[in-house]
Design a protein around this motif. Structure first.
Motif, PDB file in Angstrom:
ATOM      1  N   SER A  32      10.944  10.079  14.257  1.00  0.00           N
ATOM      2  CA  SER A  32      10.422   9.012  13.383  1.00  0.00           C
ATOM      3  C   SER A  32      11.531   8.959  12.105  1.00  0.00           C
ATOM      4  CB  SER A  32       9.024   9.431  13.060  1.00  0.00           C
ATOM      5  OG  SER A  32       8.782   8.612  11.765  1.00  0.00           O
TER       6      SER A  32
ATOM      7  N   TYR B  82      10.320   8.156   9.463  1.00  0.00           N
ATOM      8  CA  TYR B  82       9.306   8.411   8.169  1.00  0.00           C
ATOM      9  C   TYR B  82       9.327   9.840   8.010  1.00  0.00           C
ATOM     10  CZ  TYR B  82       7.985   3.607   9.013  1.00  0.00           C
ATOM     11  OH  TYR B  82       8.217   2.130   9.240  1.00  0.00           O
TER      12      TYR B  82
ATOM     13  N   ILE C 255       0.485  10.368  14.186  1.00  0.00           N
ATOM     14  CA  ILE C 255       0.830   9.311  13.391  1.00  0.00           C
ATOM     15  C   ILE C 255       1.798   9.724  12.198  1.00  0.00           C
ATOM     16  CG2 ILE C 255       0.774   7.178  12.339  1.00  0.00           C
ATOM     17  CD1 ILE C 255      -1.889   6.642  13.937  1.00  0.00           C
ATOM     18  N   PRO C 256       3.190   9.766  12.408  1.00  0.00           N
ATOM     19  CA  PRO C 256       3.884  10.211  11.098  1.00  0.00           C
ATOM     20  C   PRO C 256       3.438   9.885   9.894  1.00  0.00           C
ATOM     21  CG  PRO C 256       5.506   9.354  12.828  1.00  0.00           C
ATOM     22  CD  PRO C 256       4.114   8.855  13.213  1.00  0.00           C
TER      23      PRO C 256
ATOM     24  N   ASP D 140       7.533   7.614  16.476  1.00  0.00           N
ATOM     25  CA  ASP D 140       6.360   6.252  16.188  1.00  0.00           C
ATOM     26  C   ASP D 140       6.076   5.811  17.486  1.00  0.00           C
ATOM     27  OD1 ASP D 140       7.249   6.472  13.276  1.00  0.00           O
ATOM     28  OD2 ASP D 140       9.260   5.587  13.792  1.00  0.00           O
TER      29      ASP D 140
END
Length: 212
Positions: A184, A186, A16-17, A192
Motif C-alpha cells: 500500500s 498509504y 485496511i491500511p 489495498d
C-alpha cells in the motif's frame, strides 16, 4: 469439497491500511480465491488462519502467539484432510525489534514447511502440497506502524529469491506476489483492496493447476 488452508498474517487477514478495520471475506484475497475457484467448478472451501503480527519462527516480545511454527502442526491435524496449504508469511520477520535478513526469514519458512509435513495426521491421509507465496516487499512504512517497521525495506531485500530457493529445495510450489501486486502507498506494508482482488484472481490460476 476440497479444503485449502491459508496460513498468513495481517496482509492476508485483510487489514485496511491506516486503520484497525478488516476487509470483508469476499474482498480479501483468500475470499477472492475461494469465489474464483468455485466459479471454475473446483468446489473448494478456503480456511483462513491469518494472525496479525505472525512471524515465521520468532516471538513478538510484546504480543504472545506470533511464532508461526507454534501450534501449526495441531492446526494441520485439526483440518486434515487438506488439499493444499498456502503459506504467505515473512514481512513481520523484519519488524524493527528483529535484526533479520531475507536469508534468515527463508530459514524460518523452511521450518514452517517441515512443521506442516511432520504434522501428526491420521494414517493414510495425504500430506498436503504446499504453495509458498512470497509477499510483496514493503515500501517506507507510514502512519502508526512506522516505528514498528522501521528499516524493513533494507532488511527484506531479496525475500522473493530467498523464498523461491527454499521452496525449490523443499519441493514446494512457489508464487511471487510482488510480481503482480504492491504494498500500500498509504502505510507501505499492507495491501489495498484492489491489490487483494488482483492477487486473489492471479492465485485462482495457480491453485487450479496444483489441484489438477
Amino acid at each position: 469439497m476440497r479444503h485449502i488452508l491459508v496460513y498468513g498474517d495481517s496482509m492476508s487477514w485483510g487489514l485496511i491500511p491506516m486503520t484497525r478495520k478488516r476487509l470483508n471475506f469476499e474482498e480479501r484475497w483468500p475470499g477472492v480465491l475461494e469465489i474464483g475457484l468455485n466459479s471454475a467448478d473446483q468446489h473448494v472451501r478456503v480456511v483462513e488462519d491469518c494472525l496479525n503480527g505472525r512471524r515465521t519462527v520468532w516471538d513478538d516480545p510484546f504480543k504472545p502467539g506470533r511464532n508461526g511454527a507454534q501450534g501449526l502442526a495441531q492446526r494441520i491435524e485439526t483440518l486434515t484432510p487438506l488439499s493444499l496449504v498456502v503459506v504467505m508469511l515473512g514481512i513481520n520477520d523484519f519488524q524493527s525489534m528483529h535484526q533479520h535478513d531475507a536469508w534468515l526469514s527463508g530459514q524460518g519458512l523452511a521450518v514452517i514447511i517441515n512443521t506442516i509435513r511432520q504434522a501428526p495426521i491420521e494414517p493414510g491421509m495425504q500430506i498436503p502440497p504446499i504453495l509458498v507465496v512470497a509477499p510483496p516487499l514493503p515500501h517506507t512504512p507510514k502512519g502508526a506502524i512506522a516505528p514498528k517497521f522501521a528499516g524493513c525495506e533494507e532488511k527484506s531485500a531479496g525475500l522473493a529469491d530467498a523464498y523461491k530457493e527454499v521452496a525449490a529445495t523443499a519441493g514446494c510450489h512457489f508464487f511471487d506476489a510482488g510480481s503482480v501486486v504492491a504494498s500500500s502507498e498509504y502505510d507501505g506494508v499492507h495491501l489495498d483492496a484492489d491489490q487483494h482482488l488482483i492477487l486473489g484472481w492471479e492465485l485462482v490460476g495457480v491453485v487450479s493447476s496444483i489441484l489438477k
